[in-house]
Structures are given as structure tokens and as C-alpha cells.
Design a protein around this motif. Structure first.
Motif, mmCIF file in Angstrom:
data_model
loop_
_atom_site.group_PDB
_atom_site.id
_atom_site.type_symbol
_atom_site.label_atom_id
_atom_site.label_comp_id
_atom_site.label_asym_id
_atom_site.label_seq_id
_atom_site.Cartn_x
_atom_site.Cartn_y
_atom_site.Cartn_z
ATOM 1 N N TRP A 22 0.823 -1.216 0.000
ATOM 2 C CA TRP A 22 0.000 0.000 0.000
ATOM 3 C C TRP A 22 0.859 1.268 0.000
ATOM 4 N N MET A 67 -1.161 9.135 5.723
ATOM 5 C CA MET A 67 -1.337 7.799 6.273
ATOM 6 C C MET A 67 -1.546 7.862 7.776
ATOM 7 N N TRP A 68 -2.266 6.849 8.283
ATOM 8 C CA TRP A 68 -2.620 6.802 9.712
ATOM 9 C C TRP A 68 -1.386 6.912 10.590
ATOM 10 N N GLU A 69 -0.266 6.326 10.113
ATOM 11 C CA GLU A 69 0.921 6.188 10.950
ATOM 12 C C GLU A 69 1.679 7.498 11.155
ATOM 13 N N ASN A 121 -11.183 8.868 -2.444
ATOM 14 C CA ASN A 121 -10.969 7.494 -2.896
ATOM 15 C C ASN A 121 -11.984 7.191 -3.996
ATOM 16 N N ARG A 123 -13.763 4.402 -5.917
ATOM 17 C CA ARG A 123 -13.971 2.981 -5.665
ATOM 18 C C ARG A 123 -15.185 2.471 -6.436
ATOM 19 N N LYS A 128 -15.381 8.028 -1.944
ATOM 20 C CA LYS A 128 -15.336 8.576 -0.581
ATOM 21 C C LYS A 128 -14.512 9.852 -0.567
ATOM 22 N N TRP A 132 -9.268 14.816 7.113
ATOM 23 C CA TRP A 132 -8.508 14.236 8.228
ATOM 24 C C TRP A 132 -8.140 15.323 9.238
HETATM 25 P P1 M7G Z 1 -8.723 2.587 1.737
HETATM 26 O O1 M7G Z 1 -8.021 2.767 0.444
HETATM 27 O O2 M7G Z 1 -8.687 3.719 2.668
HETATM 28 O O3 M7G Z 1 -10.267 2.262 1.478
HETATM 29 O O4 M7G Z 1 -8.142 1.332 2.491
HETATM 30 P P2 M7G Z 1 -11.015 1.099 0.646
HETATM 31 O O5 M7G Z 1 -11.190 -0.042 1.602
HETATM 32 O O6 M7G Z 1 -12.302 1.691 0.252
HETATM 33 O O7 M7G Z 1 -10.166 0.748 -0.531
HETATM 34 C C1 M7G Z 1 -7.834 0.128 1.842
HETATM 35 C C2 M7G Z 1 -6.648 -0.554 2.494
HETATM 36 O O8 M7G Z 1 -5.473 0.235 2.240
HETATM 37 C C3 M7G Z 1 -6.701 -0.644 4.004
HETATM 38 O O9 M7G Z 1 -7.417 -1.767 4.447
HETATM 39 C C4 M7G Z 1 -5.228 -0.752 4.344
HETATM 40 O O10 M7G Z 1 -4.769 -2.067 4.062
HETATM 41 C C5 M7G Z 1 -4.596 0.179 3.342
HETATM 42 N N1 M7G Z 1 -4.478 1.531 3.919
HETATM 43 C C6 M7G Z 1 -5.275 2.593 3.728
HETATM 44 N N2 M7G Z 1 -4.810 3.654 4.454
HETATM 45 C C7 M7G Z 1 -5.411 4.966 4.486
HETATM 46 C C8 M7G Z 1 -3.713 3.247 5.108
HETATM 47 C C9 M7G Z 1 -2.800 3.906 5.990
HETATM 48 O O11 M7G Z 1 -2.921 5.091 6.325
HETATM 49 N N3 M7G Z 1 -1.772 3.150 6.446
HETATM 50 C C10 M7G Z 1 -1.609 1.843 6.085
HETATM 51 N N4 M7G Z 1 -0.588 1.161 6.593
HETATM 52 N N5 M7G Z 1 -2.451 1.204 5.249
HETATM 53 C C11 M7G Z 1 -3.497 1.898 4.761
#
Ligand code: M7G
Length: 183
Positions: A22, A67-69, A121, A123, A128, A132
């Protein structure tokens, strides 16, 4: 002379390449710190309704990774709006632009410092748009930010906009997590 923004912002693109981890798909494209450079970028890139499924655009304050981290996000969360496929194109593009203008125009009154960035996003089921913020436990601050976002994006009063902490989002097993706040 160009008109400076309060903050420098970075524009990120998430490329949907399933062969990569990711975080390897998250690319910082450019930064801007003036009104003119914002519009130059906005007019140069594809409208969000035209980017491929699975991709994201992110605009974050310079120095904060989307990113969350990231230390700026780790205690934070997001206000989230889901748009069904019929809303794609006009409503998606309009809402995303409106949110960007709120961000770079520092439209959140005394709570601007709590803003980290915004994500869209694209999708298959629903697109979405999210905003933040830095501290999920600052209830009054989160609610004030959420109310401004809801109003400025012209969402009708019946549309429920929900906030979740990134801690909850990142640990969730199913897609249904009880929201921490709603407006
Ligand atoms: P998404 O793209 O936010 O939404 O997350 P979606 O489910 O509609 O596609 C999809 C996946 O991307 C998550 O389950 C994580 O595996 C990964 N992911 C998304 N975000 C925002 C993060 C992040 O900030 N950090 C990490 N490590 N993985 C993330």
C-alpha cells in the motif's frame, strides 16, 4: 506577484497497483503554497471523476504523510462522505473542489491548526471524500469542523456525515464501525 496561502500543501496520488505494498503506491507529486500554483495544478491534473478505480488523490499540509501512521495523524480521525456511483462526475468533482478550497482557504475558523488534509478514494461501489483531523478526542473541535464541512459541501440536513478515529478504521474487521461523532 502570487498570492501566498497560509500553508504549504502537498498533492499525493495513490496508484492502484496490487503487486505493490500500500505505502509503495502512495506518490508525492508536488507541493504548492500560492493560489496561482494551486489552480495551475488543479487545471493540469485529471478531474477526480476521470481517474481509474482504486486510485486516490490526497492533499495534506506539507510534512504530513496521508497515512494513519504519520505522527500528525496517529491520534486523529476523519470526517467521511460516501457518494454512490450516480453521484460520480459532477457531484464528486464539485464536492472535492469545494473541500480543497476550504482547506487551502483555511475555512475552519479557530480550528484550522487541527486540519491535516483531505482524501478522495475512487472505488467501484462508492467514492469517498474525507477530511482528516489531528485529534479524534477533541469532540467540540471535531464537531465544529464537521459542521463547516457539511455546510460548505452543500449536503442536505438528512445526509449523515460520520467521524471515526484512524485507530478504529485501521483495526476494523468489517466495514461497519459505529461512528464516534455525526453531524
Ligand atoms: P482505503 O483505500 O482507505 O479504502 O483502504 P477502501 O477499503 O475503500 O479501498 C484500503 C486498504 O489500504 C486498508 O485496508 C489498508 O490495508 C490500506 N491503507 C489505507 N490507508 C489509508 C492506510 C494507511 O494510512 N496506512 C496503512 N498502513 N495502510 C493503509
Amino acid at each position: 506577484t502570487k498570492h501566498p496561502l497560509q500553508n504549504t500543501w502537498s498533492f499525493w496520488f495513490f496508484k492502484n497497483d496490487k503487486t505493490k505494498a500500500w505505502d509503495k503506491n502512495l506518490l508525492k507529486i508536488t507541493s504548492f503554497s500560492t493560489v496561482e500554483d494551486f489552480w495551475a495544478l488543479y487545471n493540469h491534473i485529471e478531474l477526480v471523476s476521470h481517474i481509474p478505480q482504486g486510485c486516490d488523490y490526497c492533499v495534506f499540509k506539507d510534512g504530513i504523510k496521508p497515512m494513519w501512521e504519520d505522527s500528525a495523524n496517529v491520534n486523529g480521525g476523519r470526517w467521511l462522505i460516501s457518494l454512490n456511483r450516480q453521484a460520480r462526475t459532477q457531484e464528486l468533482d464539485n464536492s472535492w473542489l469545494e473541500l480543497l478550497l476550504l482547506l487551502i482557504g483555511e475555512g475552519f475558523e479557530e480550528n484550522c491548526d487541527a486540519i491535516c488534509g483531505a482524501v478522495v478514494n475512487v472505488r467501484p461501489k462508492a467514492d469517498k471524500i474525507s477530511l482528516w483531523t489531528a485529534d479524534a478526542n477533541s469532540k467540540d473541535q471535531c464537531l465544529a469542523i464537521g459542521r463547516i464541512m457539511k455546510q460548505r459541501l452543500h449536503l442536505n440536513a438528512q445526509t449523515l456525515v460520520c467521524y471515526n478515529s484512524h485507530a478504529e478504521t485501521s483495526h476494523k474487521q468489517s466495514s461497519m464501525t459505529k461512528p464516534k461523532y455525526t453531524v
